[in-house]
Design an enzyme around this catalytic site. Structure first.
Site, PDB file in Angstrom:
ATOM      1  N   LYS A  54      28.633  79.693  -4.595  1.00 53.09           N
ATOM      2  CA  LYS A  54      29.307  78.823  -3.612  1.00 53.09           C
ATOM      3  C   LYS A  54      28.260  78.044  -2.814  1.00 53.09           C
ATOM      4  CE  LYS A  54      33.261  81.942  -3.267  1.00 53.09           C
ATOM      5  NZ  LYS A  54      33.888  83.065  -2.535  1.00 53.09           N
ATOM      6  N   GLN A  98      32.984  86.737   2.837  1.00 57.24           N
ATOM      7  CA  GLN A  98      33.175  87.182   1.458  1.00 57.24           C
ATOM      8  C   GLN A  98      33.854  88.563   1.439  1.00 57.24           C
ATOM      9  OE1 GLN A  98      32.517  85.370  -1.391  1.00 57.24           O
ATOM     10  NE2 GLN A  98      33.475  87.036  -2.520  1.00 57.24           N
ATOM     11  N   ASP A 121      38.720  79.252   3.746  1.00 53.08           N
ATOM     12  CA  ASP A 121      39.371  79.981   2.656  1.00 53.08           C
ATOM     13  C   ASP A 121      40.893  79.895   2.740  1.00 53.08           C
ATOM     14  OD1 ASP A 121      37.860  81.057   0.616  1.00 53.08           O
ATOM     15  OD2 ASP A 121      37.144  82.739   1.833  1.00 53.08           O
TER      16      ASP A 121
END
Ligand code: NDP
Length: 286
Positions: A54, A98, A121
């Site tokens: 990412k 994460q 997200d």
């Protein structure tokens, strides 16, 4: 005739090229560099690989990465304090925590601590609620990528029968809502669904996110359907494969996405898109 391929790698590259251009424009016009804070707790090797991928994609799209790697012993209070700091930092437009987090940390508490205005997200209940209302701000990356993949086929979503297999909060449910918002007639299936093959056979759009290798076979697919495979599983030989039995289903479907090279790259591209869109909102451009 074999199905046409929906190539997530190619689509994701197109998105990333466009975002690189948009980032450059944002810098030129407003002096703003989109910023993503990435927070990784512990030493799960797979998570380290995901975050690295990412970050690399961010850098190529002109997004500044604010990297935080914390030891597994980090307390919930310490993590919350870092998130508060990033919430208040004007250089940061998106915050990625994460998952999974170590067991002693409550993921729900952490994800709710991220400012809904920096929720790259799209996991915050505020953004989920906005999606339910039909007025999304940040949309969850994986389902957002799936929608773009369907759209790339040229098949319109409106009026279609869509069957979503899987009802998780990060994929199945938000995907079903996004399809509904685009005027599909949506059925959500799960492990208690009766006669799943018959329900799947009704689908013009069949979207599968269950985490069971090669579970969806050709007999479950309507001729000419668009089939998007979200699943990521390992075969006994250790190869990556999806929830759809690609080889048999491609003989029946009209369009199909592969694994690898399907939803995965698009999920990353959507994280970048959410970050750039957030930076634009912060600059008053959206
Ligand atoms: P979850 O485990 O959270 O949810 C799985 C869902 O599938 C549940 O709703 C479950 O039903 C349903 N399910 C399980 N077995 C069956 C079955 N036999 N028949 C019908 N439904 C079933 O998974 P996620 O949504 O997080 O992920 C799904 C898959 O997508 C995984 O392989 C994951 O790795 C992958 N994924 C890939 C991403 C990417 O970027 N490529 C991103 C996110 C996920 P019930 O609710 O009844 O238990």
């Amino acid at each position: 005739m074999a199905a046409q391929l929906i190539d997530g790698k190619v689509l994701a590259q197109q998105v990333r090229d466009r975002l690189a251009q948009e980032s450059a424009e944002l810098l030129a016009k407003k002096g703003i560099v989109p910023g993503l804070a990435t927070i990784l707790v512990g030493d799960d090797p797979a998570s380290h690989v995901y975050v690295k991928n990412k970050q690399k994609a961010c850098e190529m799209a002109g997004i500044y990465v604010d990297d935080h790697k914390l030891p597994a012993s980090t307390s919930q209070a310490e993590l919350l304090a870092l998130i508060e700091k990033k919430n208040a930092d004007p250089k940061i437009h998106g915050i990625l925590v994460q998952l999974p987090l170590p067991k002693h940390i409550d993921s729900k508490v952490i994800l709710e601590a991220v400012s809904p205005l920096k929720d790259a997200d799209g996991f915050h209940p505020y953004n989920f609620g906005r999606l339910v209302e039909g007025h999304p701000v940040f949309e969850a990356c994986t389902p957002k990528g799936v929608i773009k993949m369907i759209e790339s086929s040229g098949v319109s979503i409106e009026g279609k029968r869509a069957v979503v297999v899987g009802r998780s909060n990060i994929v199945g449910k938000p995907l079903a809502l996004m399809l509904l918002q685009r005027n599909a007639t949506v059925t959500i299936c799960h492990s208690k669904t009766k006669d799943l093959p018959a329900v799947c056979r009704e689908a013009d759009l069949l979207l599968v996110a269950i985490g069971k290798a090669k579970f969806v076979t050709a007999d479950m697919v309507r001729e000419g359907a668009v089939v998007i495979d979200v699943g990521t599983n390992k075969t006994p030989e250790g190869k990556l494969c999806g929830d759809v039995d690609f080889e048999s289903v491609r003989q029946k479907a009209g369009w199909i996405s592969p694994v690898p090279g399907g939803v995965g790259p698009m999920t990353i591209a959507m994280l970048l898109e959410n970050t750039v869109e957030s930076a634009k909102r912060a600059a008053g451009l959206k």
